[in-house]
Write a protein that holds these residues in place. Structure first.
Motif, mmCIF file in Angstrom:
data_model
loop_
_atom_site.group_PDB
_atom_site.id
_atom_site.type_symbol
_atom_site.label_atom_id
_atom_site.label_comp_id
_atom_site.label_asym_id
_atom_site.label_seq_id
_atom_site.Cartn_x
_atom_site.Cartn_y
_atom_site.Cartn_z
ATOM 1 N N ILE A 90 1.467 -0.870 0.337
ATOM 2 C CA ILE A 90 -0.122 0.294 0.164
ATOM 3 C C ILE A 90 1.095 1.956 0.401
ATOM 4 C CG2 ILE A 90 -1.293 1.245 1.236
ATOM 5 C CD1 ILE A 90 -3.257 -0.949 0.197
ATOM 6 N N TRP A 91 1.824 1.232 0.657
ATOM 7 C CA TRP A 91 2.724 2.528 0.757
ATOM 8 C C TRP A 91 2.974 2.725 -0.508
ATOM 9 C CZ3 TRP A 91 7.092 -0.941 3.600
ATOM 10 C CH2 TRP A 91 6.589 -0.997 4.986
ATOM 11 N N PRO A 92 3.363 2.079 -1.343
ATOM 12 C CA PRO A 92 3.628 2.961 -3.274
ATOM 13 C C PRO A 92 2.548 3.694 -3.671
ATOM 14 C CG PRO A 92 4.804 0.470 -3.041
ATOM 15 C CD PRO A 92 4.022 1.055 -1.241
ATOM 16 N N VAL A 93 1.527 2.382 -3.248
ATOM 17 C CA VAL A 93 0.301 3.929 -3.333
ATOM 18 C C VAL A 93 0.038 5.100 -3.444
ATOM 19 C CG1 VAL A 93 -2.313 3.198 -3.771
ATOM 20 C CG2 VAL A 93 -1.072 1.302 -4.665
ATOM 21 N N ALA A 94 0.108 4.852 -1.611
ATOM 22 C CA ALA A 94 0.142 6.552 -0.809
ATOM 23 C C ALA A 94 1.079 7.432 -1.368
ATOM 24 C CB ALA A 94 -0.094 5.404 0.341
ATOM 25 N N ILE A 95 2.485 6.744 -1.648
ATOM 26 C CA ILE A 95 3.312 8.188 -2.208
ATOM 27 C C ILE A 95 2.560 8.703 -3.164
ATOM 28 C CG2 ILE A 95 5.817 8.476 -2.191
ATOM 29 C CD1 ILE A 95 6.389 5.734 0.242
ATOM 30 N N GLY A 96 2.484 7.074 -4.550
ATOM 31 C CA GLY A 96 2.342 7.965 -5.430
ATOM 32 C C GLY A 96 0.733 8.656 -5.625
ATOM 33 N N MET A 97 0.135 8.692 -4.609
ATOM 34 C CA MET A 97 -0.940 9.472 -4.832
ATOM 35 C C MET A 97 -0.981 10.873 -4.394
ATOM 36 S SD MET A 97 -4.454 6.512 -3.436
ATOM 37 C CE MET A 97 -5.262 8.101 -3.281
ATOM 38 N N LEU A 98 -0.352 11.093 -3.070
ATOM 39 C CA LEU A 98 0.669 12.159 -2.329
ATOM 40 C C LEU A 98 1.286 12.975 -3.416
ATOM 41 C CD1 LEU A 98 0.640 13.762 -0.407
ATOM 42 C CD2 LEU A 98 2.885 12.663 0.417
ATOM 43 N N GLY A 99 2.642 12.469 -3.839
ATOM 44 C CA GLY A 99 2.516 13.036 -4.955
ATOM 45 C C GLY A 99 2.388 13.583 -6.382
ATOM 46 N N ALA A 100 1.283 13.058 -6.572
ATOM 47 C CA ALA A 100 0.137 13.499 -7.823
ATOM 48 C C ALA A 100 -0.525 14.723 -6.984
ATOM 49 C CB ALA A 100 -0.561 12.189 -7.994
ATOM 50 N N LYS A 101 -1.068 14.095 -6.014
ATOM 51 C CA LYS A 101 -1.406 15.611 -5.721
ATOM 52 C C LYS A 101 -1.684 17.022 -5.409
ATOM 53 C CE LYS A 101 -5.999 12.756 -3.897
ATOM 54 N NZ LYS A 101 -7.088 13.743 -3.291
ATOM 55 N N LEU A 102 0.315 16.556 -4.907
ATOM 56 C CA LEU A 102 0.586 17.868 -4.298
ATOM 57 C C LEU A 102 1.823 18.433 -5.747
ATOM 58 C CD1 LEU A 102 2.421 16.690 -1.253
ATOM 59 C CD2 LEU A 102 0.333 18.365 -1.647
ATOM 60 N N GLY A 103 1.508 17.730 -7.021
ATOM 61 C CA GLY A 103 2.284 18.046 -8.134
ATOM 62 C C GLY A 103 3.646 17.798 -7.681
ATOM 63 N N ILE A 104 4.370 16.363 -7.383
ATOM 64 C CA ILE A 104 6.018 17.036 -7.270
ATOM 65 C C ILE A 104 6.393 15.247 -6.791
ATOM 66 C CG2 ILE A 104 5.737 18.920 -4.884
ATOM 67 C CD1 ILE A 104 6.642 15.768 -3.072
#
Length: 104
Positions: free
Chosen positions: A45-59
């Motif tokens: 689950i961590w990689p999914v959360a990290i990807g979602m966070l990066g996408a939402k923040l634009g980083i």
């Protein structure tokens, strides 16, 4: 990047993942350790959360970076510590991007 924005976005991502997985989501505060405190929040689950966070923040958060653990250890980080880590990543990217734009 604003720490409050990162904090609220991280909490939103974690709550969304738990809800989508139909899992319990306790109250998420600065001292919450997602790896320890969220049911079934594991290495799948961590990689999914990290990807979602990066996408939402634009980083961009590199695939080999686990923001939920202390670097080179198994020590789980709190939400406040994760926010600080993401702020550092975002600030480093912002510092590099203008140089890349000028190089073209």
């Amino acid at each position: 990047m604003d720490a409050a924005l990162i904090h609220s976005t991280l909490v939103d991502v974690l709550q969304n993942i738990q809800a989508t997985s139909e899992l319990e989501c306790p109250a998420l505060g600065g001292g919450t350790k997602p790896i320890e405190d969220l049911p079934k929040f594991d290495s799948k689950i961590w990689p999914v959360a990290i990807g979602m966070l990066g996408a939402k923040l634009g980083i961009t958060i590199a695939n080999d970076v686990n923001i939920f653990r202390q670097d080179d250890s198994c020590i789980a980080l709190t939400i406040d510590q994760i926010v600080a880590k993401v702020v550092a990543l975002a600030d480093a990217q912002e510092a590099v991007q203008p140089k890349q734009a000028n190089a073209q």
